[in-house]
Design an enzyme around this catalytic site. Structure first.
Site, short mmCIF file in Angstrom:
data_model
loop_
_atom_site.label_atom_id
_atom_site.label_comp_id
_atom_site.label_asym_id
_atom_site.label_seq_id
_atom_site.Cartn_x
_atom_site.Cartn_y
_atom_site.Cartn_z
N SER A 137 0.83 -1.21 0.00
CA SER A 137 0.00 0.00 0.00
C SER A 137 0.87 1.27 0.00
O SER A 137 1.64 1.45 -0.93
CB SER A 137 -0.97 -0.08 1.18
OG SER A 137 -1.94 0.92 1.11
N ASP A 187 -10.24 -3.97 -5.34
CA ASP A 187 -9.56 -3.00 -4.48
C ASP A 187 -10.11 -1.59 -4.77
O ASP A 187 -9.95 -1.08 -5.87
CB ASP A 187 -8.04 -3.04 -4.76
CG ASP A 187 -7.23 -2.27 -3.74
OD1 ASP A 187 -7.75 -1.28 -3.18
OD2 ASP A 187 -6.08 -2.65 -3.49
N HIS A 231 -8.40 -4.45 -0.80
CA HIS A 231 -7.08 -3.86 -0.56
C HIS A 231 -6.21 -4.72 0.37
O HIS A 231 -5.02 -4.46 0.52
CB HIS A 231 -7.28 -2.46 0.04
CG HIS A 231 -6.05 -1.61 0.00
ND1 HIS A 231 -5.39 -1.30 -1.17
CD2 HIS A 231 -5.34 -1.01 1.00
CE1 HIS A 231 -4.33 -0.54 -0.89
NE2 HIS A 231 -4.29 -0.36 0.41
C1 MLT Z 1 -1.48 6.06 -0.18
O1 MLT Z 1 -1.87 7.09 0.34
O2 MLT Z 1 -0.29 5.76 -0.30
C2 MLT Z 1 -2.52 5.15 -0.69
O3 MLT Z 1 -3.78 5.77 -0.67
C3 MLT Z 1 -2.56 3.86 0.04
C4 MLT Z 1 -2.88 4.08 1.49
O4 MLT Z 1 -4.05 4.11 1.85
O5 MLT Z 1 -1.97 4.24 2.24
#
Ligand code: MLT
Length: 201
Positions: A102, A152, A183
């Site tokens: 992520s 996702d 996700h």
């Molecule tokens: C991010 O902000 O890098 C992406 O949205 C993934 C997350 O939720 O961290």
């Protein structure tokens, strides 16, 4: 940067750079290293940004909307930290393979987009396109794994395909692995990354 370094039993195996998701820390992905390459040394880093107490690797303005300036600053900060860590712990700087989930996958992808030769390869679990302002340098000989969920809501399939295509155009041998999930990171996806690692390193 706050981190854990664990010396592996095989010093010629790539060093795994572990990069957690939003709200995680340097302990979260240690079990992945065991599944992917148990003999490798591990450098697991905590993101330097805090979003309401949740560690991240760079700031965002909203869900999925990155703070471009901070992303560039933090990407350089992490690249410099890798240089310093290789000297401090005495490992080969050219032997780092990232494993990110992520937000951690996004900073790993940003490293690939901004700095040639910064990683030897990367397993990106549920990544997004880190930037549309830069064209990645040559990624020939730098294999990448992308783990994605067909449902996702954060990293949508179209964006996953866009990232895969950009990395491929830059020369990376990309393995795109889909799960019928959202996700979350599943054991099956980590197993696929582990197989990818064994086939490539
Ligand atoms: C991010 O902000 O890098 C992406 O949205 C993934 C997350 O939720 O961290």
């Amino acid at each position: 940067m706050k981190h854990i370094f664990q010396q592996g039993s095989n010093t010629s195996a790539p060093v795994l750079l572990l990069l957690h998701g939003t709200g995680g820390d340097e302990n979260d992905l240690l079990p992945l290293a065991q599944m992917i390459s148990p003999e490798s040394s591990v450098l697991s880093v905590r993101g330097n940004v805090s979003e309401n107490g949740m560690p991240r690797f760079f700031r965002r303005l909203a869900e999925g909307v990155f703070d471009k300036e901070d992303l560039e600053f933090r990407t350089k900060e992490l690249a410099d930290f890798l240089d310093d860590s290789a000297k401090e712990y005495g490992f080969d700087r050219k032997q780092i393979v990232a494993v990110g989930y992520s937000n951690g996958a996004n900073i790993a992808a940003s490293l690939l987009y901004h700095y040639e030769g910064v990683l030897k390869g990367a397993a990106l679990h549920h990544p997004m396109v880190p930037s549309r302002d830069v064209t990645p340098p040559s990624l020939t000989g730098i294999p990448t794994f992308i783990g994605a969920g067909k449902q996702d809501p954060i990293c949508r399939p179209e964006e996953t395909k866009e990232l895969a295509s950009t990395l491929q155009t830059a020369g990376s041998d990309v393995e795109l692995h889909w799960e019928n999930t959202g996700h979350q990171l599943t054991t099956a996806e980590v197993k696929a990354a582990s197989d990818w690692f064994k086939n490539n390193f």
